[in-house]
Design a protein around this motif. Structure first.
Motif, PDB file in Angstrom:
ATOM      1  N   PRO A 250       0.858  -1.222   0.116  1.00 43.58           N
ATOM      2  CA  PRO A 250      -0.120   0.056  -0.101  1.00 43.58           C
ATOM      3  C   PRO A 250       0.512   1.208   0.060  1.00 43.58           C
ATOM      4  O   PRO A 250       1.957   1.337   0.542  1.00 43.58           O
ATOM      5  N   TYR A 251       0.443   2.306  -0.561  1.00 39.40           N
ATOM      6  CA  TYR A 251       1.019   3.445  -0.662  1.00 39.40           C
ATOM      7  C   TYR A 251      -0.035   4.563  -0.275  1.00 39.40           C
ATOM      8  O   TYR A 251      -1.269   4.590  -0.270  1.00 39.40           O
ATOM      9  N   HIS A 252       0.308   5.675   0.622  1.00 40.98           N
ATOM     10  CA  HIS A 252      -0.362   6.664   0.933  1.00 40.98           C
ATOM     11  C   HIS A 252      -1.204   7.146  -0.278  1.00 40.98           C
ATOM     12  O   HIS A 252      -0.403   7.488  -1.212  1.00 40.98           O
ATOM     13  N   ALA A 253      -2.147   7.819   0.117  1.00 42.03           N
ATOM     14  CA  ALA A 253      -3.214   8.197  -1.098  1.00 42.03           C
ATOM     15  C   ALA A 253      -2.445   9.573  -1.891  1.00 42.03           C
ATOM     16  O   ALA A 253      -2.514   9.710  -2.980  1.00 42.03           O
ATOM     17  N   ARG A 254      -1.712  10.261  -0.837  1.00 44.50           N
ATOM     18  CA  ARG A 254      -1.020  11.281  -1.441  1.00 44.50           C
ATOM     19  C   ARG A 254      -0.076  11.080  -2.651  1.00 44.50           C
ATOM     20  O   ARG A 254       0.315  11.843  -3.602  1.00 44.50           O
ATOM     21  N   TYR A 255       0.497   9.698  -2.443  1.00 46.22           N
ATOM     22  CA  TYR A 255       1.556   9.433  -3.488  1.00 46.22           C
ATOM     23  C   TYR A 255       0.739   8.809  -4.833  1.00 46.22           C
ATOM     24  O   TYR A 255       1.031   8.732  -5.829  1.00 46.22           O
TER      25      TYR A 255
END
Ligand code: ZN
Length: 464
Positions: free
Chosen positions: A330-335
């Motif tokens: 998972p990546y944070h939404a901002r990325y």
């Protein structure tokens, strides 16, 4: 970690006895329970609690009230930190908290050498990353484009480090191997049957060609257009032939489509050929790539069609498709937001939802047997990766990694119950039947149905 004093035990957590469970053992389903402590499972009991003698003395008794007792989950494909410039949301500590809350007690991650990094250095780096893990773990060693150098020091990977599982990519920056490279690697390594290969299979040339043709875009549907099922299937078919030629033991990572699944019916004179798929390919279709939020549902290979989903489910129900991993990355939404389909970091969450998703959507909704559920979530991976019967098995002598699944409860997935460091979930709001009620790892209670009680570093590396 809750440590209770127990005068009858040598220290640490007490001996425990689960009664009134429906226990899924290799010999079938039993109404009974298990006695265990930190050393492992001591006995599997085969009777309701009112018929049992009051032994063993001092054991804490847990009335399962008809819940399923299954082996702790094995997720053989996760990414807890490790590669790329953009940080993965979960590291080994936060990722293992999510895993434990979801009933997964063992994971397999990756040692991926950076360009020029030697085997000893990457192994030391990833062992340090994993030193905070609360789940047991093993590694797949990535044979990148510098595989000749890496194979020259095989004893460092295998004898010193205890790693015998390899990951190959047929498409990816810096790690792309051609089929001739794969043939060469298989020919040299397939003779030792302890070794396994997990392979990311897409036709690199076809993908590059489609990307050149279509150009870049913020429309994430281009991800599906430039990485079609054909790109996967062609490569997997070629790999299937290489297994037949060399006798390698191969699992195709994150299989997505009907044509790939159909290869399971093909003859195989030698070697092993397994498919792994992930919950996101069963739960979502390429429609999720449309619109402003499309970037949040990006992974490679991309989401497919309803027909592909149906083929994957059919293969699971028939027992042909045997491993459910998450490729948790998972990546944070901002990325994710504001990226193009070629710059977006690909990968989504899943490690906390895999077991209950398979129970609800497989067992409850589609009639998957509980024996098949155990195969899919732990036993098949344990066998393939040489962890059986220590893992993936409820039997005397096995590790006391145990999960109680309450069939009456329900679970709503998403940030409200997330135990890891993700900041959004593609599964947000999904309502499932059943509930992970309690989880034990190494005989200790690590999840009580509400909170994780584990210490950083309580997971062990599994030598192979
Ligand atoms: Zn992956």
């Amino acid at each position: 970690m809750h440590l209770r004093e127990d005068p009858h035990h040598r220290g640490g957590d007490p001996m425990r006895r689960i009664v009134n469970a429906r226990v899924v053992t290799p010999a079938g389903i039993r109404l009974g329970g298990a006695v265990f402590d930190e050393r492992g499972i001591i006995a599997v009991e085969d009777a309701p609690s009112d018929r049992l003698a009051p032994r063993p003395e001092g054991a804490e008794t847990i009335d399962a009230e008809g819940a399923w007792l299954v082996p702790g989950g094995i997720d053989p494909h996760v990414h807890f930190g490790g590669f790329g410039d953009i940080p993965i949301a979960d590291d080994f500590w936060t990722g293992s908290c999510g895993a434990l809350a979801g009933g997964t007690t063992t994971v397999m991650d990756f040692c991926e050498p950076a360009r020029g990094e030697d085997a000893r250095a990457v192994i030391a780096r990833r062992m340090a990353d994993a030193s905070c893990s609360a789940v047991d773990y093993a590694f797949h060693f990535v044979l990148s484009e510098q595989y000749e150098d890496l194979l020259a020091d095989l004893s460092c990977i295998e004898d010193e480090a205890g790693i015998r599982d390899y990951k190959l990519f047929t498409v990816y920056d810096n790690t792309t191997l051609g089929l001739d490279d794969v043939r060469s690697i298989f020919s040299r390594l397939a003779g030792d049957l302890r070794r396994t290969f997990l392979i990311h299979a897409e036709d690199a040339e076809l993908v590059a060609c489609l990307q050149d043709e279509l150009g870049d875009s913020v429309d994430m549907q281009y991800l599906a257009r430039t990485r079609p099922d054909t790109a996967e299937f062609r490569e997997v078919e070629a790999l299937h032939d290489l297994v037949a030629e060399t006798g390698a033991r191969v699992c195709i990572a994150h299989s997505t489509c009907a044509e790939t699944v159909a290869l399971l019916d093909g003859p195989l004179p030698c070697g092993e050929f397994l498919l792994e798929t992930c919950p996101h390919y069963l739960a979502f279709t390429e429609d999720a790539l449309a619109g402003d939020r499309g970037a949040r549902s990006t992974m490679v290979p991309p989401l497919r069609t309803i027909a592909d989903q149906a083929a994957l489910w059919e293969a699971i129900l028939s027992g042909k498709l045997s491993i459910l991993s998450t490729d948790h990355c998972p990546y944070h939404a901002r990325y994710k937001d504001d990226a193009t389909y070629r710059t977006v970091p690909c990968g989504v969450d899943g490690v906390q939802w895999r077991m209950i998703y398979a129970y609800s959507e497989g067992v409850v909704k589609r009639g998957l047997s509980m024996e098949r559920f155990v195969d899919l979530t732990s036993a098949a991976a344990a066998r393939f990766y040489g962890m059986w019967p220590r893992k993936g098995c409820i039997a005397p002598g096995s590790d006391a990694d145990l999960v109680l699944i309450d069939p009456v409860g329900t679970t709503t997935l998403g940030m409200g119950v997330s135990a890891s460091a993700i900041d959004y979930s593609i599964y947000e709001g999904m309502e499932l039947s059943g509930r992970i009620a309690r989880v034990f790892k190494g005989g200790r209670e690590v999840y009580d149905g509400t909170a994780v009680h584990a210490e950083p570093g309580s997971g062990s590396f599994l030598r192979r």
